[in-house]
Enzyme design. Structure first.
Site, PDB file in Angstrom:
ATOM      1  N   GLU A  21       4.001  67.183   3.353  1.00  0.00           N
ATOM      2  CA  GLU A  21       3.590  67.657   2.023  1.00  0.00           C
ATOM      3  C   GLU A  21       2.294  67.010   1.557  1.00  0.00           C
ATOM      4  O   GLU A  21       1.917  67.129   0.391  1.00  0.00           O
ATOM      5  CB  GLU A  21       4.705  67.410   1.002  1.00  0.00           C
ATOM      6  CG  GLU A  21       5.951  68.226   1.302  1.00  0.00           C
ATOM      7  CD  GLU A  21       7.073  68.006   0.297  1.00  0.00           C
ATOM      8  OE1 GLU A  21       6.909  67.167  -0.619  1.00  0.00           O
ATOM      9  OE2 GLU A  21       8.113  68.666   0.436  1.00  0.00           O
ATOM     10  N   GLU A  72      16.056  62.732  -7.375  1.00  0.00           N
ATOM     11  CA  GLU A  72      16.611  63.947  -6.770  1.00  0.00           C
ATOM     12  C   GLU A  72      17.504  63.575  -5.587  1.00  0.00           C
ATOM     13  O   GLU A  72      17.159  62.675  -4.808  1.00  0.00           O
ATOM     14  CB  GLU A  72      15.432  64.818  -6.311  1.00  0.00           C
ATOM     15  CG  GLU A  72      15.799  66.136  -5.660  1.00  0.00           C
ATOM     16  CD  GLU A  72      14.529  66.897  -5.261  1.00  0.00           C
ATOM     17  OE1 GLU A  72      13.511  66.817  -5.993  1.00  0.00           O
ATOM     18  OE2 GLU A  72      14.540  67.559  -4.207  1.00  0.00           O
ATOM     19  N   LYS A 121      14.579  76.507  -5.891  1.00  0.00           N
ATOM     20  CA  LYS A 121      13.750  76.947  -4.768  1.00  0.00           C
ATOM     21  C   LYS A 121      14.187  78.377  -4.447  1.00  0.00           C
ATOM     22  O   LYS A 121      15.275  78.567  -3.879  1.00  0.00           O
ATOM     23  CB  LYS A 121      13.996  76.066  -3.545  1.00  0.00           C
ATOM     24  CG  LYS A 121      13.502  74.622  -3.675  1.00  0.00           C
ATOM     25  CD  LYS A 121      14.047  73.788  -2.520  1.00  0.00           C
ATOM     26  CE  LYS A 121      13.340  72.447  -2.364  1.00  0.00           C
ATOM     27  NZ  LYS A 121      14.038  71.582  -1.381  1.00  0.00           N
ATOM     28  N   GLN A 173      12.753  60.017   1.152  1.00  0.00           N
ATOM     29  CA  GLN A 173      11.874  61.129   1.550  1.00  0.00           C
ATOM     30  C   GLN A 173      10.604  61.236   0.704  1.00  0.00           C
ATOM     31  O   GLN A 173       9.532  61.512   1.226  1.00  0.00           O
ATOM     32  CB  GLN A 173      12.661  62.444   1.482  1.00  0.00           C
ATOM     33  CG  GLN A 173      11.886  63.660   1.930  1.00  0.00           C
ATOM     34  CD  GLN A 173      12.747  64.914   1.900  1.00  0.00           C
ATOM     35  OE1 GLN A 173      13.607  65.094   2.752  1.00  0.00           O
ATOM     36  NE2 GLN A 173      12.549  65.759   0.912  1.00  0.00           N
ATOM     37  N   GLU A 174      10.741  61.054  -0.635  1.00  0.00           N
ATOM     38  CA  GLU A 174       9.565  61.277  -1.482  1.00  0.00           C
ATOM     39  C   GLU A 174       9.520  60.310  -2.655  1.00  0.00           C
ATOM     40  O   GLU A 174      10.516  60.136  -3.351  1.00  0.00           O
ATOM     41  CB  GLU A 174       9.583  62.712  -2.059  1.00  0.00           C
ATOM     42  CG  GLU A 174       9.569  63.785  -0.990  1.00  0.00           C
ATOM     43  CD  GLU A 174       9.909  65.177  -1.538  1.00  0.00           C
ATOM     44  OE1 GLU A 174       9.674  65.445  -2.731  1.00  0.00           O
ATOM     45  OE2 GLU A 174      10.415  65.992  -0.746  1.00  0.00           O
ATOM     46  N   LYS A 215       7.592  70.843  -8.950  1.00  0.00           N
ATOM     47  CA  LYS A 215       7.324  69.931  -7.829  1.00  0.00           C
ATOM     48  C   LYS A 215       6.489  70.687  -6.804  1.00  0.00           C
ATOM     49  O   LYS A 215       6.963  71.656  -6.204  1.00  0.00           O
ATOM     50  CB  LYS A 215       8.671  69.498  -7.240  1.00  0.00           C
ATOM     51  CG  LYS A 215       8.610  68.198  -6.477  1.00  0.00           C
ATOM     52  CD  LYS A 215      10.002  67.723  -6.102  1.00  0.00           C
ATOM     53  CE  LYS A 215      10.380  68.164  -4.732  1.00  0.00           C
ATOM     54  NZ  LYS A 215      11.408  67.352  -4.068  1.00  0.00           N
ATOM     55  N   ASP A 268      19.281  69.102  -5.530  1.00  0.00           N
ATOM     56  CA  ASP A 268      18.539  70.046  -4.680  1.00  0.00           C
ATOM     57  C   ASP A 268      19.505  70.546  -3.604  1.00  0.00           C
ATOM     58  O   ASP A 268      20.095  71.617  -3.731  1.00  0.00           O
ATOM     59  CB  ASP A 268      17.312  69.339  -4.093  1.00  0.00           C
ATOM     60  CG  ASP A 268      16.608  70.135  -2.996  1.00  0.00           C
ATOM     61  OD1 ASP A 268      16.874  71.338  -2.865  1.00  0.00           O
ATOM     62  OD2 ASP A 268      15.794  69.541  -2.247  1.00  0.00           O
ATOM     63  N   SER A 316      14.073  69.519   5.415  1.00  0.00           N
ATOM     64  CA  SER A 316      15.312  68.814   5.069  1.00  0.00           C
ATOM     65  C   SER A 316      16.161  69.792   4.258  1.00  0.00           C
ATOM     66  O   SER A 316      16.392  69.628   3.067  1.00  0.00           O
ATOM     67  CB  SER A 316      15.029  67.512   4.317  1.00  0.00           C
ATOM     68  OG  SER A 316      14.750  67.708   2.974  1.00  0.00           O
ATOM     69  N   ASP A 325      12.627  61.668  -4.504  1.00  0.00           N
ATOM     70  CA  ASP A 325      13.586  62.569  -3.866  1.00  0.00           C
ATOM     71  C   ASP A 325      14.159  61.783  -2.701  1.00  0.00           C
ATOM     72  O   ASP A 325      13.469  61.542  -1.700  1.00  0.00           O
ATOM     73  CB  ASP A 325      12.920  63.863  -3.374  1.00  0.00           C
ATOM     74  CG  ASP A 325      13.937  64.789  -2.698  1.00  0.00           C
ATOM     75  OD1 ASP A 325      15.120  64.422  -2.642  1.00  0.00           O
ATOM     76  OD2 ASP A 325      13.530  65.872  -2.237  1.00  0.00           O
ATOM     77  N   SER A 333      10.432  74.266  -7.533  1.00  0.00           N
ATOM     78  CA  SER A 333       9.930  73.474  -6.401  1.00  0.00           C
ATOM     79  C   SER A 333       9.373  74.278  -5.230  1.00  0.00           C
ATOM     80  O   SER A 333       9.859  75.353  -4.897  1.00  0.00           O
ATOM     81  CB  SER A 333      11.064  72.591  -5.876  1.00  0.00           C
ATOM     82  OG  SER A 333      10.667  71.896  -4.719  1.00  0.00           O
ATOM     83  N   HIS A 334       8.383  73.680  -4.612  1.00  0.00           N
ATOM     84  CA  HIS A 334       7.851  74.127  -3.318  1.00  0.00           C
ATOM     85  C   HIS A 334       8.816  73.702  -2.205  1.00  0.00           C
ATOM     86  O   HIS A 334       9.846  73.080  -2.473  1.00  0.00           O
ATOM     87  CB  HIS A 334       6.469  73.500  -3.070  1.00  0.00           C
ATOM     88  CG  HIS A 334       6.483  72.007  -2.902  1.00  0.00           C
ATOM     89  ND1 HIS A 334       5.434  71.287  -2.382  1.00  0.00           N
ATOM     90  CD2 HIS A 334       7.432  71.058  -3.195  1.00  0.00           C
ATOM     91  CE1 HIS A 334       5.717  70.013  -2.343  1.00  0.00           C
ATOM     92  NE2 HIS A 334       6.913  69.841  -2.831  1.00  0.00           N
ATOM     93  N   ARG A 335       8.455  74.008  -0.955  1.00  0.00           N
ATOM     94  CA  ARG A 335       9.137  73.501   0.217  1.00  0.00           C
ATOM     95  C   ARG A 335       8.142  72.681   1.016  1.00  0.00           C
ATOM     96  O   ARG A 335       6.936  72.750   0.810  1.00  0.00           O
ATOM     97  CB  ARG A 335       9.674  74.633   1.115  1.00  0.00           C
ATOM     98  CG  ARG A 335      10.626  75.613   0.480  1.00  0.00           C
ATOM     99  CD  ARG A 335      11.845  74.969  -0.130  1.00  0.00           C
ATOM    100  NE  ARG A 335      12.625  74.117   0.744  1.00  0.00           N
ATOM    101  CZ  ARG A 335      13.863  74.368   1.147  1.00  0.00           C
ATOM    102  NH1 ARG A 335      14.449  75.494   0.789  1.00  0.00           N
ATOM    103  NH2 ARG A 335      14.544  73.496   1.883  1.00  0.00           N
ATOM    104  N   SER A 336       8.661  71.945   2.013  1.00  0.00           N
ATOM    105  CA  SER A 336       7.720  71.140   2.815  1.00  0.00           C
ATOM    106  C   SER A 336       6.815  72.032   3.663  1.00  0.00           C
ATOM    107  O   SER A 336       5.657  71.706   3.902  1.00  0.00           O
ATOM    108  CB  SER A 336       8.482  70.139   3.684  1.00  0.00           C
ATOM    109  OG  SER A 336       9.486  70.790   4.424  1.00  0.00           O
ATOM    110  N   HIS A 380      10.143  64.394   6.621  1.00  0.00           N
ATOM    111  CA  HIS A 380       8.773  64.905   6.500  1.00  0.00           C
ATOM    112  C   HIS A 380       7.742  64.059   7.235  1.00  0.00           C
ATOM    113  O   HIS A 380       6.584  64.444   7.345  1.00  0.00           O
ATOM    114  CB  HIS A 380       8.362  65.019   5.021  1.00  0.00           C
ATOM    115  CG  HIS A 380       9.193  66.022   4.270  1.00  0.00           C
ATOM    116  ND1 HIS A 380       9.226  66.101   2.906  1.00  0.00           N
ATOM    117  CD2 HIS A 380      10.026  67.004   4.723  1.00  0.00           C
ATOM    118  CE1 HIS A 380      10.033  67.085   2.545  1.00  0.00           C
ATOM    119  NE2 HIS A 380      10.540  67.629   3.630  1.00  0.00           N
TER     120      HIS A 380
HETATM  121  P1  PGA Z   1      12.250  70.593   2.307  1.00  0.00           P
HETATM  122  O1  PGA Z   1      12.069  69.300   1.413  1.00  0.00           O
HETATM  123  O2  PGA Z   1      11.376  71.662   1.763  1.00  0.00           O
HETATM  124  O3  PGA Z   1      11.847  70.096   3.655  1.00  0.00           O
HETATM  125  O4  PGA Z   1      13.706  70.950   2.217  1.00  0.00           O
HETATM  126  C1  PGA Z   1      11.807  69.347   0.067  1.00  0.00           C
HETATM  127  C2  PGA Z   1      12.916  68.735  -0.704  1.00  0.00           C
HETATM  128  O5  PGA Z   1      13.892  68.193  -0.132  1.00  0.00           O
HETATM  129  O6  PGA Z   1      12.856  68.785  -1.917  1.00  0.00           O
HETATM  130 ZN    ZN Z   2      14.791  67.623  -2.242  1.00  0.00          ZN
END
Ligand code: PGA
Ligand code: ZN
Length: 400
Positions: free
Chosen positions: A195, A274, A326, A153-154, A377, A301, A42, A231, A353-356, A145
């Site tokens: 994730e 987020e 990121k 999403q989260e 995250k 983000d 995303s 998120d 933050s990580h990514r998916s 995801h």
């Molecule tokens: P992405 O999602 O790594 O798929 O962009 C993570 C997020 O939106 O924080």
């Molecule tokens: Zn995000």
């Protein structure tokens, strides 16, 4: 001592089974560093450009590697300037932000290796006891995801009262397990999303109940405060033509979305939200921040994409009060540090933050400690997620 003698690039697997870029950097005194690029699903409209791994590697070999040989790995700005110079665009579309970020991280690790120091120390940080970055753990999710799951999403566990990193990390895993119990009791089967979060085929309203219940149970067990956050990845929900947020058959205008999110913050005492609004709507972000920013983090983000210019626009508008960092959204560690610094100077909280799509790379754990981030995250379970969490535990234990 830290002069770079070679940079090698290869394709490795990410957690979705897609190819990604891994970089090895060697220095003249035998320092070695390895970094691998994560990948988003995303992704924000304004992120630096990820090229197909093979193409990015070929371009980086041709344009960046020759420029990097001889540069001091310990001089991160010089490494990252060489990457920018080799690319020549604003968004790394020539060599790919995936090769750029892998090399940038690998160089930092090679320099740390020469010094015999943990990466977070080389990056200028120290582990500060109780003031550790609080891990935000994805326990339920859908959106981009996982298909056929929640629109949001989260749903993220936030163990804000945890006395140590280790207890925070284990609390999030316990919430993940408790969600499975609650879903099981309700007879809801659930697969996992990209994730590692549960991806049940339930409504967002039901997901709030499930996560609330799971958090309550674990809070009772561990005896410290656990809240939760979201998120919403609302840029993915937003339909430009309809000018509305689309939740299946229902839509919400920007005003309705603000009303909805503000209501959720109060009903569930959310610690963190987020991307509650579209990535182009600074004004709506500012309005929501004005309403609830005194009691929750409103984090950008896709809104900020780790970019100082977009963050400055947000600061000027009063949009959000925290930023997601990121490194691959912007392409280098130096650029990520610049965003952290601008955020800190303006009272914005930072969330690393990580990514998916992830790898076993643990750089973000070090980055969170090095920058004194309030949050990190990383997901909750799954090898590419626990790689970062376990590294945090090791950093706290001074065992890296
Ligand atoms: P992405 O999602 O790594 O798929 O962009 C993570 C997020 O939106 O924080
Ligand atoms: Zn995000």
């Amino acid at each position: 001592m830290t002069r770079i003698t070679s940079v090698s690039l290869r394709r490795v697997l990410d957690s979705r089974g897609n190819p990604t870029v891994e970089a090895d950097v060697l220095t003249e005194s035998g320092g070695f560093g390895r970094g691998a690029a994560p990948s988003g699903a995303s992704t924000g409209e304004y992120e630096a450009i990820e090229l197909p791994a093979s193409e990015s590697i070929a371009k980086a070999r041709e344009h960046a590697v020759p420029r990097l040989e001889g540069v001091y790995a310990g001089d991160q700005r010089a490494v990252d300037n060489a990457l920018r110079g080799a690319d020549g665009t604003d968004d790394f579309s020539a060599i790919g932000a995936n090769s750029a970020v892998a090399i940038s991280m690998a160089a930092a690790k090679a320099a740390a290796d020469v010094l015999g120091a943990p990466l977070y120390q080389h990056l200028g940080g120290a582990f500060r006891g109780e003031n550790f970055p609080i891990p935000l753990g994805n326990v339920v999710g859908g959106g981009e995801h996982a298909k056929e799951a929640t629109h949001i999403q989260e749903f993220l566990a936030a163990p804000v009262g945890a006395p140590s990193v280790s207890e925070a990390v284990f609390a999030n895993a316990a919430v993940h397990a408790a969600v499975a119990d609650v879903l099981d009791e309700r007879g809801v089967p659930a697969a996992k999303g990209d994730e590692g979060a549960w991806a049940p085929p339930i409504s967002d309203a039901d997901a709030f109940e499930v996560v609330d219940e799971a958090v309550d149970r674990v809070e009772d067990e561990v005896g410290f405060e656990i809240r939760f956050g979201l998120d919403m990845a609302a840029a993915e929900l937003y339909d430009d033509d309809a000018e509305a947020y689309v939740y299946g058959d229902e839509t919400k205008s920007a005003d309705e979305q603000i009303e909805y999110v503000a209501g959720l913050v109060d009903e569930y005492d959310l610690a963190y939200v987020e991307d509650p609004l579209d990535e182009n709507d600074y004004e709506a972000f500012a309005e929501l921040t004005d309403r609830v920013g005194d009691r929750t983090l409103i984090c950008g983000d896709d809104l900020f994409v780790t970019n100082v210019e977009r963050l400055q626009d947000g600061i000027d508008a009063g949009a959000a009060n925290s930023i997601l960092i990121k490194p691959n959204q912007i392409g280098t560690l130096s650029d990520a540090f610049d965003a952290v610094e601008l955020a800190a100077r303006n009272g914005y909280e930072t969330v690393i933050s990580h990514r998916s799509g992830e790898t076993e790379d643990t750089t973000i754990a070090h980055l969170a400690v090095a920058t004194d981030a309030g949050y990190i995250k990383t997901g909750t379970v799954g090898g590419e997620r626990t790689a970062k969490l376990n590294e945090l535990v090791r950093i706290a234990d001074d065992a890296v």
